[in-house]
Scaffold this motif. Structure first.
Motif, short mmCIF file in Angstrom:
data_model
loop_
_atom_site.label_atom_id
_atom_site.label_comp_id
_atom_site.label_asym_id
_atom_site.label_seq_id
_atom_site.Cartn_x
_atom_site.Cartn_y
_atom_site.Cartn_z
N ILE A 181 0.98 -1.25 -0.06
CA ILE A 181 -0.07 -0.04 -0.07
C ILE A 181 1.13 1.36 -0.33
CG2 ILE A 181 -1.70 1.45 1.38
CD1 ILE A 181 -2.83 -1.38 2.30
N THR A 182 2.06 1.25 0.76
CA THR A 182 2.70 2.43 0.90
C THR A 182 3.60 2.54 -0.71
OG1 THR A 182 3.34 1.85 3.20
CG2 THR A 182 4.89 3.06 1.92
N LEU A 184 2.33 1.81 -3.48
CA LEU A 184 1.38 2.13 -4.48
C LEU A 184 1.01 3.77 -4.16
CD1 LEU A 184 -0.71 1.81 -6.81
CD2 LEU A 184 -2.27 1.02 -4.96
N ARG A 185 0.91 4.08 -3.13
CA ARG A 185 0.61 5.48 -2.67
C ARG A 185 1.74 6.36 -3.03
NH1 ARG A 185 -1.43 6.88 3.17
NH2 ARG A 185 -1.87 8.75 2.06
N GLU A 188 1.54 6.56 -7.14
CA GLU A 188 0.40 7.00 -7.61
C GLU A 188 -0.13 8.23 -7.17
OE1 GLU A 188 -1.20 4.45 -10.67
OE2 GLU A 188 0.87 5.08 -10.56
N GLU A 194 -8.09 4.80 -1.43
CA GLU A 194 -8.25 4.13 -2.92
C GLU A 194 -6.97 3.15 -2.92
OE1 GLU A 194 -8.62 3.88 -6.83
OE2 GLU A 194 -10.01 4.55 -5.51
N ALA A 195 -5.88 3.33 -2.15
CA ALA A 195 -4.80 2.47 -2.27
C ALA A 195 -5.11 1.09 -1.66
CB ALA A 195 -3.52 2.93 -1.45
N ARG A 198 -7.38 -0.69 -4.15
CA ARG A 198 -6.63 -1.41 -5.39
C ARG A 198 -5.68 -2.57 -5.21
NH1 ARG A 198 -4.48 3.79 -8.61
NH2 ARG A 198 -3.61 2.07 -9.94
N ILE A 199 -5.08 -2.42 -3.84
CA ILE A 199 -4.15 -3.49 -3.51
C ILE A 199 -5.25 -4.79 -3.15
CG2 ILE A 199 -2.89 -4.36 -1.43
CD1 ILE A 199 -1.55 -2.49 -3.33
#
Length: 215
Positions: A181-182, A184-185, A188, A194-195, A198-199
């Protein structure tokens, strides 16, 4: 982490924290000199602590990609431990960027080789920025798979670039959902909700794929 040596037939990637070792050892030496001149026992305790920090930060890795024999030879060392190994190019499925949340310091990164047997981290510690590691990842992949730089741009997977999705899959396979998550944030620039959404979607897709593969 940096590319220390690059030839058409060889690529050497190194990571080390010796600068911290030298810094701590230098402070310890200064404290020892001060302790001797002032006969202050407490100074020796401080020197001992900095010497301990110097030992803890003495760590590094070297990954040598041999294009002639098509293998990666690697070795690593840290306090009370040495590692080494050899990985055939054909066993390397991808090079991923792993992320770790470091509290007030923000997000830090490292590269990892994704093999058929699992992930092999290319550094003991996380550091640097996503962009710098992303560029290094492309250099390594281009060496592993000549002609890659002429290939089409990576497609998207679950709404994210394939290289990012690959890195996140690696983290999820290791049970590191928070780090996924970290990452992706940070890449993106999206919110936590939202993260996580999607994860979770990618994790569900991975689970379904594994279920189908074993039936």
């Amino acid at each position: 982490m940096r590319i220390a040596h690059q030839l058409p037939t060889e690529l050497v990637v190194k990571d080390s924290s010796f600068w911290l070792t030298y810094l701590n050892a230098g402070v310890a030496l200064l404290l020892l000199v001060a302790g001797i001149s002032k006969t202050e026992p407490r100074v020796y305790l401080g020197a001992a602590l900095f010497l301990l920090f110097a030992a803890i930060t003495a760590r590094g890795t070297t990954f040598t990609f041999d294009g002639m024999q098509r293998v990666v030879r690697w070795n690593g060392f840290k306090l009370f431990k040495k590692d080494s190994g050899t990985i055939p190019f054909d066993d390397i499925e991808d090079v991923t960027v792993e992320a770790s949340s470091s509290g007030n310091s923000g997000t830090t990164y490292r590269l990892s080789l994704l093999t058929k047997q699992g992930a092999v981290p290319m550094a003991y510690a996380y550091s640097g920025s996503s962009d710098s590691y992303g560029a290094m990842r492309r250099e390594i992949l281009t060496f592993l798979k000549p002609g890659l730089q002429h290939a089409a741009p990576p497609a998207e997977t679950n709404g994210m670039p394939s290289d990012l999705a690959s890195s996140i899959r690696s983290l999820l396979a290791q049970g590191r959902k928070i780090d996924a998550i970290t990452l992706l944030r940070s890449r993106e620039h999206i919110g936590l909700t939202e993260a996580v959404k999607r994860i979770d979607a990618l994790a569900a897709a991975m689970h379904d794929a594994n279920t189908v593969a074993h039936t």
